[in-house]
Design an enzyme around this catalytic site. Structure first.
Site, short mmCIF file in Angstrom:
data_model
loop_
_atom_site.label_atom_id
_atom_site.label_comp_id
_atom_site.label_asym_id
_atom_site.label_seq_id
_atom_site.Cartn_x
_atom_site.Cartn_y
_atom_site.Cartn_z
N GLY A 194 -20.79 6.62 2.34
CA GLY A 194 -19.68 6.83 1.41
C GLY A 194 -20.20 6.90 -0.01
CE LYS A 230 -4.48 0.88 0.17
NZ LYS A 230 -5.62 0.02 -0.16
N GLY A 272 -18.02 7.77 -2.82
CA GLY A 272 -16.89 7.90 -3.74
C GLY A 272 -17.02 6.86 -4.83
CG ASN A 273 -14.51 4.00 -7.97
OD1 ASN A 273 -14.52 2.80 -7.72
ND2 ASN A 273 -14.55 4.46 -9.21
CB ALA A 274 -16.35 1.74 -3.28
N GLY A 275 -18.83 3.57 -3.30
CA GLY A 275 -20.19 3.81 -2.83
C GLY A 275 -21.15 4.24 -3.93
N1 GLU Z 1 -7.25 0.11 -3.54
C1 GLU Z 1 -7.99 -1.07 -3.81
C2 GLU Z 1 -8.07 -1.95 -2.57
O1 GLU Z 1 -7.97 -1.48 -1.47
C3 GLU Z 1 -7.46 -1.79 -5.03
C4 GLU Z 1 -6.03 -2.22 -4.96
C5 GLU Z 1 -5.48 -2.72 -6.28
O2 GLU Z 1 -6.19 -2.76 -7.25
O3 GLU Z 1 -4.29 -3.05 -6.28
O4 GLU Z 1 -8.31 -3.12 -2.67
#
Ligand code: GLU
Length: 415
Positions: free
Chosen positions: A217, A105, A219-222
């Site tokens: 939320g 990360k 954003g993209n996910a929500g």
């Molecule tokens: N940021 C996303 C996660 O937390 C995707 C990570 C990725 O695609 O490497 O799973």
């Protein structure tokens, strides 16, 4: 350490899993901390002629199963401990989905809302100048996360390609389609979550076409989750929220209208035909499903007891504290834990890496079909493990993922 420190929570979860699996001490010592942590000072020329130095991180938590994988967050409250926790959860996420990747990360402490487009591009490129020797298509492959976009991935991929003297599309995922992105990656996190909700509904005997859903939320996910809940299930989304608060309509929201309002005003608040509620109220509504798609520590011991939903789908990373987990378990709430529920993003990222390597690209239908297969299999493995060990769904997920990582470490002779 501060209260509800995400890394402390991630370690606590690992220790609980170690007890369930009866893991040896040396194995736990290898898993309780990241393998590699890089912190960088990132100089950026600002529009007003000054230079501002930002702090950034890139962490490889564990790479026994393959190159590290995980997003980069741009957030004003980013801390190294948050990145550590998120890198740990990426390790378990990739192992659980059975993709040949480790966990990593990254993060930069910054507020994207205060940066111009040019400053954002220079920050993104400068970050890569600082960390490029620590990443790579077969070393560590970043992706988008909170406040990072496909455009940012394109700048970063371009910078890395220039530094290495050749096109390197595979160094990052979540890229725009015209520079090596994958069809279906944009809404893959939400889509993956939908597949797990579909399976969970079967498990608890819920008719999704009659279900009421509240989403924290947007954003993209929500926002994709709101749209897909209606499109795929015919469910009624009664509330959504963002960092400024929430909107509610007991008869169902017009998601397209809320999206339009958010685009114009930067918030969902005051979208037409809605009542304003707080972010906490969103979680406490009398609904069938809560989708937690905001940030970590949204559900704590203070509000977990007020959740009335039958299913809690954790589309965010780390939304629930361990104390809250116990309350939810006691109250019989079916939790789809974060590193299962939100694994659609990284799974589609893995597909993107495969396509970059093959230089042959799949249709969105192919991506979704493969994603469905992987998410559905993982959900049932977690469900089985939680029943088999008589533990929460989260611990079920941990037992499956940690076992895979530990077995690979033993095979490679690390422990
Ligand atoms: N940021 C996303 C996660 O937390 C995707 C990570 C990725 O695609 O490497 O799973």
């Amino acid at each position: 350490m501060e209260k509800n420190n995400p890394f402390e929570i991630a370690q606590k979860q690992l220790y609980t899993c170690a007890k369930v699996l009866n893991l040896e001490d040396d194995v736990v010592r290898m898993l309780e901390n990241p393998m590699q942590q890089v912190q960088v000072s990132i100089p950026v020329k600002m529009d007003n002629g000054t230079t501002k130095v930002f702090q950034g991180f890139r962490i490889i938590y564990n790479n026994v199963l393959g190159p590290a994988k995980g997003g980069i967050r741009f957030h004003p409250e980013e801390t190294i401990d948050t990145v550590r926790a998120l890198a740990a959860w990426m390790t378990w996420k990739c192992a659980l989905l059975d993709v040949p990747l480790g966990g990593g990360k990254g993060g930069i402490i910054c507020n994207t809302k205060e940066l111009s487009e040019g400053e954002l591009e220079r920050l993104s490129r400068s970050y890569i100048d600082c960390v490029w020797q620590f990443i790579g298509p077969d070393v560590d492959v970043p992706a988008p996360d909170v406040y990072t976009t496909p455009q940012i991935m394109a700048w970063m991929m371009d910078e890395y390609s220039k530094l290495s003297g050749k096109n390197q599309f595979g160094v990052l995922t979540g890229k725009p389609l015209n520079v090596g992105g994958s069809a279906g990656r944009g809404d893959a996190t939400a889509m993956g979550g939908m597949y797990t909700i579909r399976e969970a509904a079967k498990e608890v005997g819920m008719d999704l076409s009659k279900a009421k859903i509240a989403i924290q939320g947007f954003g993209n996910a929500g926002s994709f989750a709101a749209k897909l809940s209606q499109e795929l299930f015919g469910a009624t989304v009664v509330a959504v929220s963002d960092s400024k608060g929430g909107v509610y309509n007991p008869d169902g929201l017009d998601i397209a209208e809320v999206l339009k309002h958010k685009k114009e005003t930067k918030s969902v608040i005051n979208a037409p035909n809605t009542e304003t509620i707080t972010n906490t109220q969103v979680l406490e509504l009398d609904v069938d499903i809560i989708i937690a798609a905001a940030l970590e520590n949204a559900i704590t011991k203070d509000n977990a007891g007020n959740i009335k939903a039958t299913i809690l789908a954790e589309l965010a990373n780390g939304p629930t504290t361990p104390e809250a987990d116990e309350i939810l378990y006691k109250n019989g709430i079916h939790v789809i834990p974060d590193f299962l529920c939100n694994a659609g993003g990284v799974t589609a990222s893995y597909f993107e890496m495969v396509q970059n390597t093959y230089m042959y690209y799949w249709t969105a239908e192919e991506v979704y079909a493969r994603l469905d297969q992987k998410m559905t299999k993982a959900y049932h493995e977690v469900l089985y493990a939680s029943k088999n060990h008589n533990v929460t769904m989260r611990m079920g997920a941990y037992t499956v993922a940690v076992t895979r990582v530990v077995d690979a470490m033993k095979t490679r002779g690390w422990v």
